[in-house]
Design an enzyme around this catalytic site. Structure first.
Site, PDB file in Angstrom:
ATOM      1  N   LYS A 180      32.472 130.522  -0.983  1.00 26.18           N
ATOM      2  CA  LYS A 180      31.366 131.788  -1.226  1.00 26.18           C
ATOM      3  C   LYS A 180      29.724 132.194  -0.903  1.00 26.18           C
ATOM      4  CE  LYS A 180      30.163 133.672  -4.770  1.00 26.18           C
ATOM      5  NZ  LYS A 180      29.524 134.225  -5.904  1.00 26.18           N
TER       6      LYS A 180
ATOM      7  N   CYS B  15      44.189 152.139 -14.425  1.00 26.40           N
ATOM      8  CA  CYS B  15      45.337 152.877 -13.593  1.00 26.40           C
ATOM      9  C   CYS B  15      45.262 153.957 -13.506  1.00 26.40           C
ATOM     10  CB  CYS B  15      46.717 152.306 -13.667  1.00 26.40           C
ATOM     11  SG  CYS B  15      46.655 150.435 -14.104  1.00 26.40           S
TER      12      CYS B  15
ATOM     13  N   CYS C 261      43.199 155.365 -10.223  1.00 28.81           N
ATOM     14  CA  CYS C 261      43.254 154.513  -9.742  1.00 28.81           C
ATOM     15  C   CYS C 261      44.685 154.727  -8.046  1.00 28.81           C
ATOM     16  CB  CYS C 261      43.892 152.964  -9.592  1.00 28.81           C
ATOM     17  SG  CYS C 261      44.378 152.321  -7.421  1.00 28.81           S
TER      18      CYS C 261
END
Length: 419
Positions: free
Chosen positions: A280, A357, A360
């Site tokens: 990474k 959410c 979203c």
């Protein structure tokens, strides 16, 4: 009182004389026993050639005589008692064993004159240069492209333009801003990535600033090597695993100086050979420091969100599995954007605990299989920036005057036009 006989042997005589001791009670004191020696006879010794060994010891034979003599009371009292040897405690046994072994080793080292046998060298003693392991770049069987991923990607990218996340202002790309030398800019980026593991961007950014001040105003490889561990630890004390990261920073700086000409390598394999650097960090360092999109930097946000979106079948368990799956179907031109986009999305909206959410767009459009109903009354409101449509651009071009088309002024309204 029993009588005893003593046999003495001389090394020069060839005869053996036997002497017997007789006892009697003293006439003056009945408690005193007197012993008298009387020679019995001489016996010829065997031939020296037939005798296996000669002994100079005095042998005493005790014979019991059956007489009416009553032994003295003192003789009866003096009876040697057999005592069992005292057991040495375990602690004393260990100390005694240690002293004995050390004495034997010291004696062997001083008394031995022969050349010692060479010690067999173990594998760890042989200093062989280790080749950096190649970072895998592809799967044997590519992962299938998930359905509707383009629409999902576009929706997340559009949401990211409407808010500012911590990664936008305090990410690892900000560490190079204060550096002027290109090598120092690349090295500061690598240091920021090494400190960012298991640490929030806010704390990482503050630690980089503290470390720059502690090293004299610039993050350099030479300054990192010359600095004391206590100075580095004090500067990065708030990051996760600060003690281990201090060791990694020192070791990596020495390796960069000795093997890479005091510069950050430009390949993932060489970067992963540094202590504390994984795939990474390697791919993100290549993107920021060298502008190379050779792979995807997958952190906890990318690993978590892509699994929530159902992009991995079956779900991946490690960031490395996530990276290989994504690289098998995601276009390479998106390698440099997906990390920054999903990290900011995960810091503000798709947070690990109680995701938002309710705000979203993936939930509204039905693109997220992990969407849930959230009560946002007690939640802090997210500040979105309004996206205004830019006005159309007006381009003005001027034509050049030619002979075929000359400028003719319009007629004046006061004058009559000629017929």
């Amino acid at each position: 009182m029993p009588s005893s006989s003593i046999r003495t042997t001389s090394s020069l005589d060839t005869t053996r004389r036997t002497t017997r001791l007789t006892s009697r009670v003293s006439a003056f004191n009945p408690q005193v026993t007197l012993f008298e020696a009387a020679e019995l006879e001489d016996q010829a010794l065997p031939d020296s050639s037939s005798s296996p060994r000669r002994s100079k010891r005095v042998k005493v034979e005790v014979k019991t005589e059956t007489d009416s003599h009553i032994p003295d009371l003192e003789d009866l009292k003096y009876v040697p008692k057999t005592r069992t040897p005292r057991k040495t405690p375990k602690k004393e046994e260990k100390q005694l064993y240690t002293l004995q072994t050390s004495a034997v080793k010291a004696e062997a080292s001083t008394s031995s004159t022969a050349t010692p046998t060479p010690r067999k060298r173990k594998k760890a003693d042989v200093a062989s240069p280790k080749k950096p392991k190649a970072v895998p770049q592809a799967l044997a069987i590519p992962h299938p492209e998930p359905p509707n991923w383009r629409e999902t990607y576009s929706a997340i990218k559009e949401m990211r333009t409407r808010f500012v996340a911590p990664v936008d202002t305090m990410g690892c790309q900000q560490a190079q801003v204060a550096e002027k030398d290109p090598k120092n800019r690349r090295y500061a980026t690598l240091v920021s990535l090494m400190l960012s593991s298991q640490t929030k961007d806010e704390i990482t950014n503050a630690a980089v600033d503290n470390l720059r001040a502690a090293l004299g105003g610039s993050i350099t490889i030479e300054g990192m090597i010359a600095a004391d561990d206590a100075v580095i630890q004090k500067a990065i004390a708030k990051v996760g695993f600060w003690s281990k990261k201090t060791t990694y920073l020192k070791q990596a700086a020495i390796k960069l100086r000795d093997e890479f000409d005091s510069d950050v390598p430009d390949t993932a394999d060489k970067l992963c050979s540094l202590p504390g650097v994984g795939p990474k960090m390697a791919f993100l360092a290549l993107q920021i420091a060298w502008n190379q999109n050779d792979g995807i930097g997958v952190d906890v946000h990318v690993h978590r969100i892509t699994n929530l979106l159902g992009w991995h079948k079956p779900p991946t368990k490690t960031p490395e599995q996530t990276r290989l799956n994504l690289q098998s179907w995601l276009p390479k031109e998106l390698y440099g954007d997906i990390n920054h986009m999903l990290v900011g999305f995960g810091q503000v909206i798709c947070v690990p605990v109680s995701p938002r959410c309710d705000v979203c767009e993936l939930s509204v459009k039905g693109l997220c299989p992990s969407a849930r109903v959230v009560n946002s009354k007690k939640r802090k409101a997210i500040v979105f920036t309004e996206v205004k449509e830019s006005p159309p651009k007006i381009e003005i071009t001027m034509e050049e005057e030619t002979e075929e088309k000359k400028f003719i002024p319009p007629p004046s309204p006061s004058r009559p036009q000629p017929t």
